[in-house]
Design a protein around this motif. Structure first.
Motif, PDB file in Angstrom:
ATOM      1  N   LYS A   1       0.847  -1.179   0.000  1.00 31.73           N
ATOM      2  CA  LYS A   1       0.000   0.000   0.000  1.00 31.73           C
ATOM      3  C   LYS A   1       0.892   1.241   0.000  1.00 31.73           C
ATOM      4  O   LYS A   1       1.959   1.242   0.609  1.00 31.73           O
ATOM      5  CB  LYS A   1      -0.868   0.042   1.248  1.00 31.73           C
ATOM      6  CG  LYS A   1      -1.808  -1.103   1.407  1.00 31.73           C
ATOM      7  CD  LYS A   1      -2.563  -0.914   2.707  1.00 31.73           C
ATOM      8  CE  LYS A   1      -3.343  -2.144   3.039  1.00 31.73           C
ATOM      9  NZ  LYS A   1      -4.083  -1.999   4.279  1.00 31.73           N
ATOM     10  N   PHE A   2       0.410   2.286  -0.643  1.00 28.94           N
ATOM     11  CA  PHE A   2       1.144   3.537  -0.606  1.00 28.94           C
ATOM     12  C   PHE A   2       0.200   4.698  -0.883  1.00 28.94           C
ATOM     13  O   PHE A   2      -0.893   4.522  -1.426  1.00 28.94           O
ATOM     14  CB  PHE A   2       2.296   3.531  -1.609  1.00 28.94           C
ATOM     15  CG  PHE A   2       1.871   3.601  -3.037  1.00 28.94           C
ATOM     16  CD1 PHE A   2       1.755   4.825  -3.678  1.00 28.94           C
ATOM     17  CD2 PHE A   2       1.582   2.450  -3.750  1.00 28.94           C
ATOM     18  CE1 PHE A   2       1.350   4.886  -4.997  1.00 28.94           C
ATOM     19  CE2 PHE A   2       1.186   2.505  -5.067  1.00 28.94           C
ATOM     20  CZ  PHE A   2       1.062   3.730  -5.702  1.00 28.94           C
ATOM     21  N   SER A   3       0.642   5.883  -0.504  1.00 30.15           N
ATOM     22  CA  SER A   3      -0.053   7.111  -0.844  1.00 30.15           C
ATOM     23  C   SER A   3       0.998   8.162  -1.157  1.00 30.15           C
ATOM     24  O   SER A   3       2.138   8.070  -0.708  1.00 30.15           O
ATOM     25  CB  SER A   3      -0.965   7.568   0.300  1.00 30.15           C
ATOM     26  OG  SER A   3      -0.192   7.900   1.432  1.00 30.15           O
ATOM     27  N   SER A   4       0.608   9.148  -1.950  1.00 29.88           N
ATOM     28  CA  SER A   4       1.564  10.159  -2.378  1.00 29.88           C
ATOM     29  C   SER A   4       0.835  11.335  -3.002  1.00 29.88           C
ATOM     30  O   SER A   4      -0.311  11.190  -3.450  1.00 29.88           O
ATOM     31  CB  SER A   4       2.534   9.551  -3.395  1.00 29.88           C
ATOM     32  OG  SER A   4       3.447  10.510  -3.842  1.00 29.88           O
ATOM     33  N   ASN A   5       1.517  12.479  -3.070  1.00 27.57           N
ATOM     34  CA  ASN A   5       0.947  13.629  -3.755  1.00 27.57           C
ATOM     35  C   ASN A   5       0.946  13.427  -5.267  1.00 27.57           C
ATOM     36  O   ASN A   5       0.054  13.887  -5.952  1.00 27.57           O
ATOM     37  CB  ASN A   5       1.717  14.903  -3.420  1.00 27.57           C
ATOM     38  CG  ASN A   5       1.494  15.345  -1.985  1.00 27.57           C
ATOM     39  OD1 ASN A   5       0.593  14.879  -1.308  1.00 27.57           O
ATOM     40  ND2 ASN A   5       2.330  16.243  -1.513  1.00 27.57           N
ATOM     41  N   ALA A   6       1.980  12.759  -5.789  1.00 27.42           N
ATOM     42  CA  ALA A   6       2.091  12.515  -7.233  1.00 27.42           C
ATOM     43  C   ALA A   6       2.593  11.096  -7.470  1.00 27.42           C
ATOM     44  O   ALA A   6       3.499  10.635  -6.786  1.00 27.42           O
ATOM     45  CB  ALA A   6       3.039  13.520  -7.868  1.00 27.42           C
ATOM     46  N   VAL A   7       2.011  10.406  -8.450  1.00 29.37           N
ATOM     47  CA  VAL A   7       2.385   9.025  -8.754  1.00 29.37           C
ATOM     48  C   VAL A   7       2.512   8.861 -10.265  1.00 29.37           C
ATOM     49  O   VAL A   7       1.685   9.357 -11.019  1.00 29.37           O
ATOM     50  CB  VAL A   7       1.334   8.025  -8.227  1.00 29.37           C
ATOM     51  CG1 VAL A   7       1.668   6.609  -8.651  1.00 29.37           C
ATOM     52  CG2 VAL A   7       1.209   8.110  -6.721  1.00 29.37           C
ATOM     53  N   ALA A   8       3.564   8.131 -10.675  1.00 26.64           N
ATOM     54  CA  ALA A   8       3.715   7.736 -12.071  1.00 26.64           C
ATOM     55  C   ALA A   8       3.933   6.230 -12.094  1.00 26.64           C
ATOM     56  O   ALA A   8       4.703   5.703 -11.297  1.00 26.64           O
ATOM     57  CB  ALA A   8       4.893   8.452 -12.707  1.00 26.64           C
ATOM     58  N   ILE A   9       3.245   5.554 -12.976  1.00 28.65           N
ATOM     59  CA  ILE A   9       3.423   4.109 -13.122  1.00 28.65           C
ATOM     60  C   ILE A   9       4.138   3.859 -14.435  1.00 28.65           C
ATOM     61  O   ILE A   9       3.680   4.287 -15.489  1.00 28.65           O
ATOM     62  CB  ILE A   9       2.070   3.373 -13.084  1.00 28.65           C
ATOM     63  CG1 ILE A   9       1.401   3.613 -11.736  1.00 28.65           C
ATOM     64  CG2 ILE A   9       2.265   1.888 -13.340  1.00 28.65           C
ATOM     65  CD1 ILE A   9       0.008   3.057 -11.611  1.00 28.65           C
TER      66      ILE A   9
ATOM     67  N   THR B   1       5.232  11.095   0.426  1.00 29.97           N
ATOM     68  CA  THR B   1       4.919   9.697   0.136  1.00 29.97           C
ATOM     69  C   THR B   1       4.862   8.866   1.411  1.00 29.97           C
ATOM     70  O   THR B   1       5.598   9.105   2.360  1.00 29.97           O
ATOM     71  CB  THR B   1       5.946   9.075  -0.823  1.00 29.97           C
ATOM     72  OG1 THR B   1       7.210   9.002  -0.163  1.00 29.97           O
ATOM     73  CG2 THR B   1       6.071   9.875  -2.096  1.00 29.97           C
ATOM     74  N   ASN B   2       3.966   7.900   1.412  1.00 32.32           N
ATOM     75  CA  ASN B   2       3.833   6.935   2.508  1.00 32.32           C
ATOM     76  C   ASN B   2       3.739   5.553   1.898  1.00 32.32           C
ATOM     77  O   ASN B   2       2.929   5.323   1.014  1.00 32.32           O
ATOM     78  CB  ASN B   2       2.572   7.204   3.331  1.00 32.32           C
ATOM     79  CG  ASN B   2       2.636   8.524   4.049  1.00 32.32           C
ATOM     80  OD1 ASN B   2       3.456   8.690   4.926  1.00 32.32           O
ATOM     81  ND2 ASN B   2       1.780   9.458   3.658  1.00 32.32           N
ATOM     82  N   PHE B   3       4.584   4.632   2.407  1.00 29.13           N
ATOM     83  CA  PHE B   3       4.611   3.262   1.921  1.00 29.13           C
ATOM     84  C   PHE B   3       4.403   2.349   3.113  1.00 29.13           C
ATOM     85  O   PHE B   3       5.044   2.516   4.149  1.00 29.13           O
ATOM     86  CB  PHE B   3       5.967   2.976   1.263  1.00 29.13           C
ATOM     87  CG  PHE B   3       6.130   1.574   0.774  1.00 29.13           C
ATOM     88  CD1 PHE B   3       5.710   1.220  -0.494  1.00 29.13           C
ATOM     89  CD2 PHE B   3       6.708   0.602   1.584  1.00 29.13           C
ATOM     90  CE1 PHE B   3       5.858  -0.084  -0.957  1.00 29.13           C
ATOM     91  CE2 PHE B   3       6.865  -0.694   1.135  1.00 29.13           C
ATOM     92  CZ  PHE B   3       6.438  -1.038  -0.139  1.00 29.13           C
ATOM     93  N   TYR B   4       3.491   1.382   2.990  1.00 32.71           N
ATOM     94  CA  TYR B   4       3.171   0.477   4.090  1.00 32.71           C
ATOM     95  C   TYR B   4       3.325  -0.963   3.621  1.00 32.71           C
ATOM     96  O   TYR B   4       2.821  -1.325   2.560  1.00 32.71           O
ATOM     97  CB  TYR B   4       1.720   0.668   4.553  1.00 32.71           C
ATOM     98  CG  TYR B   4       1.326   2.093   4.795  1.00 32.71           C
ATOM     99  CD1 TYR B   4       1.561   2.695   6.018  1.00 32.71           C
ATOM    100  CD2 TYR B   4       0.719   2.840   3.797  1.00 32.71           C
ATOM    101  CE1 TYR B   4       1.205   4.005   6.249  1.00 32.71           C
ATOM    102  CE2 TYR B   4       0.356   4.156   4.007  1.00 32.71           C
ATOM    103  CZ  TYR B   4       0.591   4.742   5.236  1.00 32.71           C
ATOM    104  OH  TYR B   4       0.240   6.035   5.457  1.00 32.71           O
ATOM    105  N   ASN B   5       4.002  -1.773   4.425  1.00 36.98           N
ATOM    106  CA  ASN B   5       4.096  -3.210   4.156  1.00 36.98           C
ATOM    107  C   ASN B   5       4.247  -3.923   5.494  1.00 36.98           C
ATOM    108  O   ASN B   5       5.190  -3.653   6.233  1.00 36.98           O
ATOM    109  CB  ASN B   5       5.282  -3.525   3.252  1.00 36.98           C
ATOM    110  CG  ASN B   5       5.326  -4.980   2.882  1.00 36.98           C
ATOM    111  OD1 ASN B   5       4.407  -5.503   2.264  1.00 36.98           O
ATOM    112  ND2 ASN B   5       6.385  -5.656   3.291  1.00 36.98           N
ATOM    113  N   ASP B   6       3.340  -4.811   5.792  1.00 39.68           N
ATOM    114  CA  ASP B   6       3.331  -5.500   7.087  1.00 39.68           C
ATOM    115  C   ASP B   6       3.427  -4.469   8.203  1.00 39.68           C
ATOM    116  O   ASP B   6       2.581  -3.600   8.291  1.00 39.68           O
ATOM    117  CB  ASP B   6       4.442  -6.537   7.168  1.00 39.68           C
ATOM    118  CG  ASP B   6       4.229  -7.690   6.199  1.00 39.68           C
ATOM    119  OD1 ASP B   6       3.061  -8.023   5.943  1.00 39.68           O
ATOM    120  OD2 ASP B   6       5.219  -8.219   5.693  1.00 39.68           O
ATOM    121  N   ASN B   7       4.446  -4.548   9.035  1.00 37.18           N
ATOM    122  CA  ASN B   7       4.606  -3.616  10.150  1.00 37.18           C
ATOM    123  C   ASN B   7       5.532  -2.454   9.829  1.00 37.18           C
ATOM    124  O   ASN B   7       5.921  -1.718  10.723  1.00 37.18           O
ATOM    125  CB  ASN B   7       5.146  -4.358  11.374  1.00 37.18           C
ATOM    126  CG  ASN B   7       4.158  -5.365  11.902  1.00 37.18           C
ATOM    127  OD1 ASN B   7       2.957  -5.155  11.807  1.00 37.18           O
ATOM    128  ND2 ASN B   7       4.650  -6.457  12.447  1.00 37.18           N
TER     129      ASN B   7
END
Length: 142
Positions: free
Chosen positions: A1-9, A21-27
């Motif tokens: 999971k992640f969130s951000s002001n700007a994202v490019a794939i 940016t915020n990135f979440y994985n397990d703990n």
């Protein structure tokens, strides 16, 4: 999971995020100004104002690399590790299995009014144990 002001794939396997940016994985929770994540090999590069929160530990640095497959975190530049009532600073860091922190180059650990300096220290996040493989200088503050 992640969130951000700007994202490019970038197809087929890269996510580039910038701005709060915020990135979440397990703990693991990672905040940074920029990250690049490869969805195939599950690796990430985080830059600028990087802060990682894992269990009771907080890690920060200029540039942090995460490998989810082998549970490894590496860092370069202005590394700070805060956990269990102490702060450690160094130039470089490797955390293996999300448990053992290897701090390298210009290492200082401040704890309970004393300071340990060395070129390399190993810290077990689970047992709260510090091990040094290099010459150590211990200073006590009154």
């Amino acid at each position: 999971k992640f969130s951000s002001n700007a994202v490019a794939i970038h197809f087929p396997n890269e996510i580039v995020a910038s701005g709060n940016t915020n990135f979440y994985n397990d703990n693991i929770n990672i905040n940074a100004d920029f990250f690049l994540y490869n969805t195939d090999n599950l690796t990430g590069t985080f830059k600028e104002n990087v802060i990682i929160r894992y269990a009771k530990s907080t890690l920060s640095g200029d540039e942090i690399f995460l490998n989810i497959n082998n549970k490894e975190i590496t860092g370069k530049g202005n590394i700070s590790l805060k956990t269990h009532g102490f702060e450690a600073i160094s130039d470089d860091l490797i955390v293996t299995n999300y448990k053992i922190a290897h701090l390298k180059n210009n290492v200082e650990i401040k704890r309970n009014g004393s300071q340990i300096s060395s070129n390399e220290l190993i810290y077990n996040l689970e047992t709260d144990t510090i091990i040094s493989t290099q010459r150590v200088k211990l200073r006590f503050n009154n």
